[in-house]
Design a protein around this motif. Structure first.
Motif, PDB file in Angstrom:
ATOM      1  N   GLU A   1      20.125  53.728 -30.824  1.00  0.00           N
ATOM      2  CA  GLU A   1      20.888  53.497 -32.047  1.00  0.00           C
ATOM      3  C   GLU A   1      21.551  52.124 -32.064  1.00  0.00           C
ATOM      4  O   GLU A   1      21.508  51.412 -33.061  1.00  0.00           O
ATOM      5  CB  GLU A   1      21.945  54.594 -32.216  1.00  0.00           C
ATOM      6  CG  GLU A   1      21.357  55.986 -32.475  1.00  0.00           C
ATOM      7  CD  GLU A   1      22.442  57.016 -32.702  1.00  0.00           C
ATOM      8  OE1 GLU A   1      23.627  56.627 -32.707  1.00  0.00           O
ATOM      9  OE2 GLU A   1      22.096  58.201 -32.878  1.00  0.00           O
TER      10      GLU A   1
ATOM     11  N   ASP B   1      14.874  68.182 -27.043  1.00  0.00           N
ATOM     12  CA  ASP B   1      15.191  67.226 -28.098  1.00  0.00           C
ATOM     13  C   ASP B   1      16.683  67.256 -28.407  1.00  0.00           C
ATOM     14  O   ASP B   1      17.454  68.009 -27.790  1.00  0.00           O
ATOM     15  CB  ASP B   1      14.346  67.475 -29.349  1.00  0.00           C
ATOM     16  CG  ASP B   1      14.609  68.834 -29.988  1.00  0.00           C
ATOM     17  OD1 ASP B   1      15.701  69.405 -29.761  1.00  0.00           O
ATOM     18  OD2 ASP B   1      13.721  69.331 -30.719  1.00  0.00           O
ATOM     19  N   ILE B   2      17.111  66.430 -29.379  1.00  0.00           N
ATOM     20  CA  ILE B   2      18.537  66.287 -29.641  1.00  0.00           C
ATOM     21  C   ILE B   2      19.157  67.571 -30.176  1.00  0.00           C
ATOM     22  O   ILE B   2      20.382  67.741 -30.132  1.00  0.00           O
ATOM     23  CB  ILE B   2      18.803  65.122 -30.610  1.00  0.00           C
ATOM     24  CG1 ILE B   2      18.052  65.344 -31.934  1.00  0.00           C
ATOM     25  CG2 ILE B   2      18.415  63.814 -29.982  1.00  0.00           C
ATOM     26  CD1 ILE B   2      18.378  64.283 -32.977  1.00  0.00           C
ATOM     27  N   ASP B   3      18.321  68.466 -30.680  1.00  0.00           N
ATOM     28  CA  ASP B   3      18.827  69.753 -31.168  1.00  0.00           C
ATOM     29  C   ASP B   3      18.794  70.845 -30.106  1.00  0.00           C
ATOM     30  O   ASP B   3      19.110  72.005 -30.389  1.00  0.00           O
ATOM     31  CB  ASP B   3      18.010  70.202 -32.382  1.00  0.00           C
ATOM     32  CG  ASP B   3      18.141  69.244 -33.551  1.00  0.00           C
ATOM     33  OD1 ASP B   3      19.265  68.744 -33.782  1.00  0.00           O
ATOM     34  OD2 ASP B   3      17.116  68.965 -34.218  1.00  0.00           O
TER      35      ASP B   3
END
Length: 497
Positions: free
Chosen positions: A173, A374-376
């Motif tokens: 990011e 994953d991010i979830d």
């Protein structure tokens, strides 16, 4: 009572007067002694500050003394000193006056240097000075010596508005402190060719963009500052091909001997997803956070040959959905794992040595898996099409140094042939191969020369001696012919007492 108080006062006054001489400082007479007569500051790069070095000064006499001056001999000295915690008269701390030193006492002088090649001796690149104590016939001196090494310096540009160059990397990011190499740099010339005539010092991440090739000459030395590294971008290529006589070395920029085996001094060499035609041969990678970070490459097997990766604070070789052919690869000591092949991929390792003696109960030498979160928090799988280990050593200080970590949602294909593996007992069927005594030597000592010094040559009593079979890797990592086929990257030798 009044008489008692009067006598007490007289006694106190007499005692004070008798001690007065203890606080009278006599001029020094040139009888100081020192912990060393020459302070050797370790090699530094031009215009990069050294570590701090110390000199101890002793007053072995029975008198309290005052040293009229302590100063650096050169008025324009590149050295800086502090004396017993005090700063000197001028900005660079060159001169100290009337320095007091009690009888039978000592004090410290701390020394630093920041110099350039132009100010050093042109024949030997030594920069020298002296610390002078007192003047005239009482003068004493301690020599100061350091070696100044010239280098190519690569770093992000600073713009007129005060900002600095940064890189935007897919999947990260925040921009990172870094820069793209320039084939027409006004100072360094073509930065896509790293030469061996003098070292490179990198600040931030040096990046190779699409369709560009970074070629590194044999014998080159690349030094990374803290939080710095190398990025090979999508469509870009790294050609780091040293030779047996002239290896390419990647390490930190601290040249002092005390930093020679300190992990985590710089970040990583990152071959990003889509980098293509990369080759690594006769390379040493030392003291990074992650030595080699290889994302899914171009679909072809990437060769890594005759290469050593040492002292990574996290992972030595971090491969994700990659395709790698490793021959005579040595990885020693990492905070998590020496070799991680994760999120699937295809891997072939022949005559490799993976060891991990990191001081942790959870470290392993080799870790294989076929998934990630994953991010979830959801599990995503990628097929581990192959992870073949032939004539390899997988060892370390823990009971189990091989971690097989599959998810049932994708293929997980591994094979181990003629390997020495540190592993305890288990009922897990994934590890059933370790009980095949004709194919695996389990927890039998490979007899390394000195793990703490990254010397993973095996001895004549090694369990790996003669255990391998001919798989076409004709020489060991030192270039010696494999007459007796030993497991691991090195031929066995007889250690001298």
């Amino acid at each position: 009572m009044r008489t008692f108080i009067f006598l007490l006062f007289i006694g106190f006054a007499i005692s004070m007067s008798s001690c007065r001489e203890d606080f009278e400082f006599k001029p020094s007479t040139g009888d100081l002694t020192f912990s060393k007569d020459t302070v050797y500051c370790d090699t530094v790069f031009t215009n990069i500050s050294s570590s701090t070095y110390s000199l101890k000064v002793y007053n072995r006499s029975n008198k309290d003394i005052k040293i009229p001056t302590i100063r650096l001999a050169r008025p324009d000295s590149k050295y800086r000193i502090t004396v017993d915690g005090m700063t000197g008269e001028n900005q660079n701390n060159h001169t100290f006056r009337d320095v007091e030193l009690l009888a039978k006492d000592s004090m410290y002088i701390f020394i630093e240097v920041t110099a350039d090649v132009a100010s050093s001796n042109p024949t030997d690149f030594l920069y020298t000075d002296q610390i002078l104590f007192d003047e005239g016939t009482n003068q004493q001196k301690v020599e100061l010596v350091t070696l100044i090494q010239d280098a190519y310096f690569l770093y992000p540009k600073r713009f007129s508005d005060g900002t600095t160059e940064t890189l935007t990397i897919e999947g990260i990011e925040e921009p990172i402190y870094g820069f793209f190499l320039d084939e027409n740099d006004p100072v360094n010339g073509n930065e896509y060719l790293w030469k061996n005539d003098k070292p490179y010092v990198i600040y931030g991440y040096a990046a190779v963009p699409n369709n560009k090739i970074l070629e590194i000459e044999p014998g080159s030395r690349i030094h990374f500052h803290a939080e710095s590294g190398l990025i090979i971008g999508n469509g870009a290529t790294l050609k780091a091909k040293g030779t047996l006589e002239d290896k390419i070395i990647f390490e930190g920029d601290r040249l002092e001997p005390g930093f020679s085996n300190v992990a985590g001094q710089w970040e990583t060499i990152w071959l990003t997803a889509g980098s293509t035609n990369n080759e690594i041969e006769h390379v040493i990678i030392k003291n990074a956070v992650v030595g080699l970070n290889i994302d899914s490459n171009d679909g072809n097997f990437m060769p890594i040959k005759n290469t050593e990766i040492y002292n990574s604070s996290l992972i030595g070789l971090y491969a994700k959905t990659a395709k790698i052919q490793g021959e005579n690869l040595v990885i020693n000591n990492a905070g998590i794992t020496s070799l991680y092949c994760g999120i699937g991929g295809s891997y072939e390792f022949k005559h490799c040595t993976f060891n991990n003696n990191w001081a942790s109960s959870r470290q392993v030498a080799v870790w294989l898996n076929n998934y990630y979160k994953d991010i979830d928090g959801n599990t995503q799988t990628e097929a581990l099409d192959q992870a073949d280990f032939k004539n390899c050593i997988i060892y370390g200080s823990n009971t189990n140094e091989l971690l097989l970590d599959p998810d049932s949602g994708a293929a997980f294909n591994t094979s181990f042939s003629k390997c020495v593996i540190k592993f305890g007992t288990t009922s897990n069927q994934l590890y059933s191969f370790i009980y095949d005594e004709n194919n695996i030597k389990r927890s039998e000592n490979p007899d390394f020369l000195d793990v703490s010094k990254n010397k993973l040559i095996i001895g004549d009593d090694s369990s790996a001696k003669g255990f391998g079979v001919n798989i076409g890797v004709t020489n060991d990592i030192l270039g010696n012919p494999r007459t007796t086929i030993d497991a691991g990257a090195y031929n066995s030798v007889i250690f001298e007492d």
